[in-house]
Design a protein around this motif. Structure first.
Motif, mmCIF file in Angstrom:
data_model
loop_
_atom_site.group_PDB
_atom_site.id
_atom_site.type_symbol
_atom_site.label_atom_id
_atom_site.label_comp_id
_atom_site.label_asym_id
_atom_site.label_seq_id
_atom_site.Cartn_x
_atom_site.Cartn_y
_atom_site.Cartn_z
ATOM 1 N N THR A 1 0.856 -1.155 0.005
ATOM 2 C CA THR A 1 -0.071 -0.074 -0.093
ATOM 3 C C THR A 1 0.732 1.316 0.140
ATOM 4 O O THR A 1 1.999 1.313 0.830
ATOM 5 C CB THR A 1 -0.814 -0.022 1.333
ATOM 6 N N TRP A 2 0.554 2.168 -0.919
ATOM 7 C CA TRP A 2 1.107 3.392 -0.876
ATOM 8 C C TRP A 2 0.364 4.703 -0.780
ATOM 9 O O TRP A 2 -0.871 4.432 -0.872
ATOM 10 C CB TRP A 2 1.767 3.591 -2.445
ATOM 11 N N GLY A 3 0.758 5.746 -0.192
ATOM 12 C CA GLY A 3 -0.092 6.875 0.134
ATOM 13 C C GLY A 3 0.319 8.011 -0.877
ATOM 14 O O GLY A 3 1.537 8.177 -1.321
ATOM 15 N N ILE A 4 -0.554 8.839 -1.399
ATOM 16 C CA ILE A 4 -0.452 9.970 -2.069
ATOM 17 C C ILE A 4 -1.166 11.207 -1.493
ATOM 18 O O ILE A 4 -2.579 11.043 -1.261
ATOM 19 C CB ILE A 4 -0.733 9.909 -3.661
ATOM 20 N N VAL A 5 -0.208 12.015 -1.063
ATOM 21 C CA VAL A 5 -0.808 13.295 -0.497
ATOM 22 C C VAL A 5 -0.856 14.542 -1.409
ATOM 23 O O VAL A 5 0.459 14.699 -1.652
ATOM 24 C CB VAL A 5 -0.269 13.560 0.958
ATOM 25 N N LEU A 6 -1.882 14.774 -1.661
ATOM 26 C CA LEU A 6 -2.173 15.909 -2.705
ATOM 27 C C LEU A 6 -1.915 17.548 -1.884
ATOM 28 O O LEU A 6 -2.549 17.808 -1.253
ATOM 29 C CB LEU A 6 -3.419 16.019 -3.362
ATOM 30 N N ALA A 7 -0.559 18.207 -2.201
ATOM 31 C CA ALA A 7 -0.441 19.342 -1.413
ATOM 32 C C ALA A 7 0.287 20.528 -2.228
ATOM 33 O O ALA A 7 1.131 21.302 -2.066
ATOM 34 C CB ALA A 7 0.477 18.899 -0.354
ATOM 35 N N ALA A 8 -0.246 20.604 -3.747
ATOM 36 C CA ALA A 8 0.138 21.541 -4.686
ATOM 37 C C ALA A 8 -0.686 22.598 -4.856
ATOM 38 O O ALA A 8 -0.428 23.453 -5.809
ATOM 39 C CB ALA A 8 0.765 20.929 -5.860
ATOM 40 N N GLY A 9 -1.787 22.729 -4.059
ATOM 41 C CA GLY A 9 -2.874 23.727 -4.478
ATOM 42 C C GLY A 9 -2.337 25.150 -3.889
ATOM 43 O O GLY A 9 -1.559 25.425 -2.971
ATOM 44 N N GLU A 10 -2.847 26.104 -4.603
ATOM 45 C CA GLU A 10 -2.770 27.331 -4.073
ATOM 46 C C GLU A 10 -3.758 27.899 -3.150
ATOM 47 O O GLU A 10 -3.160 28.905 -2.242
ATOM 48 C CB GLU A 10 -2.825 28.474 -5.374
ATOM 49 N N GLY A 11 -4.822 27.325 -2.864
ATOM 50 C CA GLY A 11 -5.725 27.692 -1.902
ATOM 51 C C GLY A 11 -6.126 29.013 -1.970
ATOM 52 O O GLY A 11 -6.128 29.992 -0.997
ATOM 53 N N VAL B 1 -2.266 3.834 8.033
ATOM 54 C CA VAL B 1 -2.541 2.522 7.082
ATOM 55 C C VAL B 1 -1.343 2.334 6.017
ATOM 56 O O VAL B 1 -1.571 1.443 5.332
ATOM 57 C CB VAL B 1 -3.810 2.896 6.325
ATOM 58 N N VAL B 2 -0.298 3.163 5.986
ATOM 59 C CA VAL B 2 0.543 3.177 4.957
ATOM 60 C C VAL B 2 1.944 3.390 5.324
ATOM 61 O O VAL B 2 2.259 4.169 6.668
ATOM 62 C CB VAL B 2 0.592 4.246 3.845
ATOM 63 N N ASP B 3 3.057 2.427 5.261
ATOM 64 C CA ASP B 3 4.253 2.518 5.758
ATOM 65 C C ASP B 3 4.707 3.971 5.110
ATOM 66 O O ASP B 3 4.609 4.650 4.092
ATOM 67 C CB ASP B 3 5.219 1.394 4.958
ATOM 68 N N ARG B 4 5.441 4.701 6.169
ATOM 69 C CA ARG B 4 5.754 6.179 5.819
ATOM 70 C C ARG B 4 6.679 6.097 4.655
ATOM 71 O O ARG B 4 6.961 6.926 3.935
ATOM 72 C CB ARG B 4 6.728 6.763 7.017
ATOM 73 N N ARG B 5 7.507 4.943 4.465
ATOM 74 C CA ARG B 5 8.559 4.974 3.317
ATOM 75 C C ARG B 5 7.920 4.770 1.960
ATOM 76 O O ARG B 5 8.396 5.107 0.999
ATOM 77 C CB ARG B 5 9.352 3.657 3.588
ATOM 78 N N ARG B 6 6.449 4.710 1.936
ATOM 79 C CA ARG B 6 5.597 4.616 0.704
ATOM 80 C C ARG B 6 4.525 5.590 0.872
ATOM 81 O O ARG B 6 3.796 5.651 -0.150
ATOM 82 C CB ARG B 6 4.980 3.289 0.823
ATOM 83 N N ILE B 7 4.665 6.848 1.508
ATOM 84 C CA ILE B 7 3.947 7.847 1.321
ATOM 85 C C ILE B 7 4.656 8.941 0.214
ATOM 86 O O ILE B 7 5.875 9.388 0.620
ATOM 87 C CB ILE B 7 3.955 8.641 2.482
ATOM 88 N N MET B 8 4.077 9.394 -0.648
ATOM 89 C CA MET B 8 4.544 10.203 -1.568
ATOM 90 C C MET B 8 3.462 11.578 -1.440
ATOM 91 O O MET B 8 2.299 11.514 -1.253
ATOM 92 C CB MET B 8 4.555 9.800 -2.735
#
Length: 331
Positions: free
Chosen positions: A7-17, A56-63
């Motif tokens: 399991t991998w994680g994707i965090v979306l953090a590129a927005g301008e808000g 829920v995701v190993d930290r090494r697999r969080i992008m």
């Protein structure tokens, strides 16, 4: 294989808000993108999103997907991540591009992977309850790799600003096939959807990398092919130089309207028990959420992640608490 191993994680953090720029200015008047601000605590919304996935995701697999223009902010937030897990976009081109860039990389590295996608601008009061729903969704995809499971939030008002999901069995706390998806409906339709048992789209979802790639190829084939080409062996060594020109030609593509809305009957929703979830996307939502929770003046309303770092430069709840005319923001 243990679920975390694939399991991998994707965090979306590129927005301008941009809709929160009236709230997210530092003492010099500079805009701080909202994901680098906190809400009711010292930890930023971005760090909160990372810690949410770490359950829920190993930290090494969080992008984490970020924008190059926000370097001064994410550099201090992501010092504990491996460099290859920080996906830097030259500019933000919407959530579809934000998901596709890391997804294509994950799929090339681990074709059997599952992915958990999460935005970085949400507040959750009961993190343990929310994490339990994430784990349930991950387990569901592990059993049914062809499923895409979205966490659906039980609404407390008929908001026209959210995407709405109607499952096949409204009111039941089971994974349901989605019958309809409506992105930002008119107020009258939002009221009807709420009365029908529809849920808010949290935009937290779980899928297999192969299954999510298939959704993209069905709804946005041209975009999927562009990103596949970008990370292909022929262009891999030139990717750093090609990225700015590539992104300069990309349009802004929204995942909800271009993928979810075109996929009713092809994905599933998991109702989430009440957990104090809020999407802090507008000043009105920040105001309402801040009013709802009684710990506006608490020094820290949530556990830290054990990593020493500076507090977030701004706390949105404190900013709202200091405004003289809150009712004007809601009108």
């Amino acid at each position: 294989m243990h679920e975390l191993d694939a399991t991998w994680g994707i965090v979306l953090a590129a927005g301008e808000g941009r809709r929160l720029h009236s709230l997210t200015r530092d003492d010099r008047g500079r805009v701080v993108p909202k994901q680098f601000c906190s809400f009711l605590g010292s930890r930023s919304l971005l760090r909160s999103a990372i810690e949410r996935l770490a359950s829920v995701v190993d930290r090494r697999r969080i992008m984490v997907v970020v924008a190059a223009t926000h370097h001064r902010w994410w550099q201090r937030e992501l010092g504990d991540l491996e460099p290859e897990n920080i996906v830097v976009q030259p500019v933000n081109r919407g959530t579809a591009c934000g998901v596709l860039m890391p997804l294509t990389q994950i799929f090339s590295r681990d074709p059997d992977a599952r992915v958990v996608v999460a935005p970085s601008d949400h507040f959750v009061e009961d993190e343990a309850a929310y994490a339990a729903s994430l784990r349930k969704a991950v387990a569901g995809v592990a059993i049914q790799p062809d499923h895409l499971i979205v966490l659906g939030i039980q609404p407390d008002h008929p908001s026209p600003d959210y995407g709405w999901i109607l499952g096949a069995q409204p009111g039941e706390a089971v994974v349901q096939l989605v019958e309809s998806f409506v992105e930002k409906p008119q107020p009258e339709l939002a009221a009807h959807l709420m009365a029908s048992g529809a849920l808010w789209n949290s935009f937290n979802f779980v899928a297999s990398a192969a299954g999510l790639t298939a959704h993209f190829k069905r709804t946005l084939a041209w975009l999927a092919e562009c990103f596949e080409l970008l990370i292909s062996g022929d262009l891999l060594n030139r990717r750093h130089d090609l990225m700015p020109r590539f992104y300069a030609r990309l349009p802004h593509v929204d995942f909800s309207s271009r993928v979810f809305q075109r996929s009713a009957g092809r994905f599933h929703v998991l109702p989430v028990p009440p957990c104090g979830w809020a999407d802090l996307g507008t000043p009105e939502r920040v105001t309402e959420c801040a009013r709802r929770w009684s710990c506006l003046h608490a020094a820290d309303c949530g556990p830290e992640d054990g990593i020493v770092r500076e507090p977030a430069p701004l706390d949105l709840a404190r900013v709202v608490a200091g405004l003289p005319h809150l009712d004007a923001m809601r009108s």
